[in-house]
Design an enzyme around this catalytic site. Structure first.
Site, short mmCIF file in Angstrom:
data_model
loop_
_atom_site.label_atom_id
_atom_site.label_comp_id
_atom_site.label_asym_id
_atom_site.label_seq_id
_atom_site.Cartn_x
_atom_site.Cartn_y
_atom_site.Cartn_z
N LYS A 38 0.83 -1.21 0.00
CA LYS A 38 0.00 0.00 0.00
C LYS A 38 0.86 1.26 0.00
O LYS A 38 1.69 1.44 0.89
CB LYS A 38 -0.91 0.00 1.23
CG LYS A 38 -1.82 1.22 1.29
CD LYS A 38 -2.85 1.10 2.41
CE LYS A 38 -2.40 1.72 3.71
NZ LYS A 38 -2.27 3.18 3.68
N ASP A 65 -3.42 4.17 -2.21
CA ASP A 65 -4.37 4.68 -1.20
C ASP A 65 -4.48 6.20 -1.42
O ASP A 65 -3.90 6.99 -0.69
CB ASP A 65 -3.80 4.34 0.19
CG ASP A 65 -4.72 4.73 1.32
OD1 ASP A 65 -5.85 5.19 1.06
OD2 ASP A 65 -4.30 4.58 2.48
N LYS A 67 -7.54 7.99 -2.18
CA LYS A 67 -8.82 8.55 -1.71
C LYS A 67 -9.34 9.67 -2.60
O LYS A 67 -9.47 10.84 -2.18
CB LYS A 67 -8.70 9.02 -0.26
CG LYS A 67 -8.34 7.90 0.71
CD LYS A 67 -8.43 8.36 2.16
CE LYS A 67 -8.01 7.29 3.14
NZ LYS A 67 -6.57 7.02 3.16
N ASP A 70 -13.77 14.08 -6.53
CA ASP A 70 -13.82 15.26 -7.40
C ASP A 70 -15.04 15.08 -8.29
O ASP A 70 -15.84 14.16 -8.06
CB ASP A 70 -12.52 15.36 -8.22
CG ASP A 70 -12.20 16.80 -8.62
OD1 ASP A 70 -13.13 17.53 -8.99
OD2 ASP A 70 -11.02 17.18 -8.57
N THR A 129 -12.13 7.42 10.07
CA THR A 129 -12.19 7.12 11.50
C THR A 129 -11.91 8.36 12.36
O THR A 129 -12.19 8.37 13.54
CB THR A 129 -11.20 5.99 11.89
OG1 THR A 129 -9.97 6.25 11.24
CG2 THR A 129 -11.72 4.64 11.50
N ARG A 221 2.98 -0.88 11.01
CA ARG A 221 4.09 -0.91 11.96
C ARG A 221 4.23 -2.21 12.73
O ARG A 221 5.32 -2.51 13.22
CB ARG A 221 3.95 0.28 12.92
CG ARG A 221 4.33 1.58 12.25
CD ARG A 221 3.81 2.77 13.00
NE ARG A 221 2.35 2.87 12.91
CZ ARG A 221 1.64 3.85 13.44
NH1 ARG A 221 2.24 4.79 14.13
NH2 ARG A 221 0.33 3.89 13.30
O1 C5P Z 1 1.25 1.20 11.04
P1 C5P Z 1 -0.21 0.99 11.06
O2 C5P Z 1 -0.64 -0.45 11.06
O3 C5P Z 1 -0.93 1.81 12.07
O4 C5P Z 1 -0.62 1.54 9.60
C1 C5P Z 1 -1.87 1.85 9.30
C2 C5P Z 1 -2.04 2.20 7.85
O5 C5P Z 1 -3.43 2.18 7.58
C3 C5P Z 1 -1.55 3.61 7.50
O6 C5P Z 1 -1.08 3.59 6.16
C4 C5P Z 1 -2.78 4.45 7.62
O7 C5P Z 1 -2.83 5.52 6.72
C5 C5P Z 1 -3.90 3.47 7.25
N1 C5P Z 1 -5.18 3.76 7.91
C6 C5P Z 1 -5.38 3.70 9.27
N2 C5P Z 1 -6.59 3.96 9.85
C7 C5P Z 1 -7.62 4.27 9.08
C8 C5P Z 1 -7.46 4.34 7.70
C9 C5P Z 1 -6.21 4.07 7.14
O8 C5P Z 1 -4.47 3.43 10.01
N3 C5P Z 1 -8.77 4.48 9.64
#
Ligand code: C5P
Length: 249
Positions: A38, A65, A67, A70, A129, A221
């Site tokens: 992603k 990703d 989003k 428009d 979120t 992460r």
């Molecule tokens: O490192 P981590 O698992 O928190 O990464 C989360 C990924 O998912 C990031 O790329 C973040 O932009 C995306 N994301 C999120 N929560 C959301 C929508 C997208 O953490 N509600």
């Protein structure tokens, strides 16, 4: 370890790093375990599409990703360009409306045909979120709760030709009830019990997300910041394997 292809295709690895070099390193290290990489706006606005070309060359699938939101004609053309850039997954805001979503699907599917690719996975974002019930009510004057609004928008996305939605694991079951089991749900905010939480608030374990019906899990992460990334990935595979087994029983 034998890599289970049913699990591999569910793993979406977030390449939230600063440079193309770092991204390439993660891709090479983890590509055997990852179905889709992603790329988000933070990475893209800093580094552009060099890593897209790299993934195309080595045959790695990726999710842009981006989003989109428009007017329908602009989104249609941008969607076609995204497919031509090599992405096989991308997303847009359901709040852009049914016509925008239909045009996006048309642009993307035509571009996939023209370039000999399989139909893309197009995911709608329903309610971010970061938007609470209070924000919906006070700023947008919407009387639904976030949960009700998520399912309303998911249904609209389905009826407008989207493959699925991006949603929290806590919403997946409800979305499947409303939109059917074939409507895909991609869940971010995934953390195994043993992993550090970081800044995420409502976190689900891989096992919970699978049990709630998630089709794709965004892993960031939990793996990328682990000391032993392959070891972390293997533990996540084991957890998903166990959850899938229980699901089938
Ligand atoms: O490192 P981590 O698992 O928190 O990464 C989360 C990924 O998912 C990031 O790329 C973040 O932009 C995306 N994301 C999120 N929560 C959301 C929508 C997208 O953490 N509600």
């Amino acid at each position: 370890m034998n890599i289970n292809p049913e699990i591999r295709e569910k793993i979406v690895l977030a390449l939230d790093v600063d440079t193309t070099e770092e991204a390439k390193k993660l891709i090479m290290e983890l590509k055997d375990y990852v179905g889709v990489f992603k790329i988000g706006l933070q990475f893209y606005t800093a580094n552009g599409t060099e890593v897209f070309d790299f993934m195309k060359e080595i045959g790695a699938e990726f999710f842009f990703d981006v989003k989109l939101m428009d007017i329908p004609n602009t989104v249609k053309k941008a969607s076609a360009n995204i497919i031509r850039s090599g992405a096989s997954f991308y997303n847009l805001h359901a709040l852009g409306g049914a016509e925008m979503m239909r045009q996006s699907a048309q642009g993307a599917n035509d571009a996939a045909k023209e370039t000999g690719k399989k139909p893309p996975v197009i995911l709608a974002v329903t309610v971010l979120t970061s938007i609470s019930d209070e924000v919906l009510h006070d700023e947008f004057k919407i009387s639904y709760s976030a949960m009700e609004y998520v399912t309303t928008l998911a249904k609209l996305a389905k009826d407008s030709g989207m493959t699925g939605v991006v949603a929290s694991a806590f919403e997946a079951r409800k979305i499947k009830e409303v939109c059917g089991k074939d409507f895909k749900v991609l869940c971010p905010g995934i953390r195994p019990q043993w992993s550090v939480k970081g800044d995420q608030k409502r976190l689900a374990t891989p096992s919970f997300a699978i049990k709630e019906g998630a089709d794709y899990l965004v892993i960031g992460r939990a793996v990328t910041a682990a000391e032993d990334r392959i070891g972390a990935m293997k533990k996540i595979y084991e957890e998903i394997e166990e959850a899938l087994k229980q699901d089938k029983e």
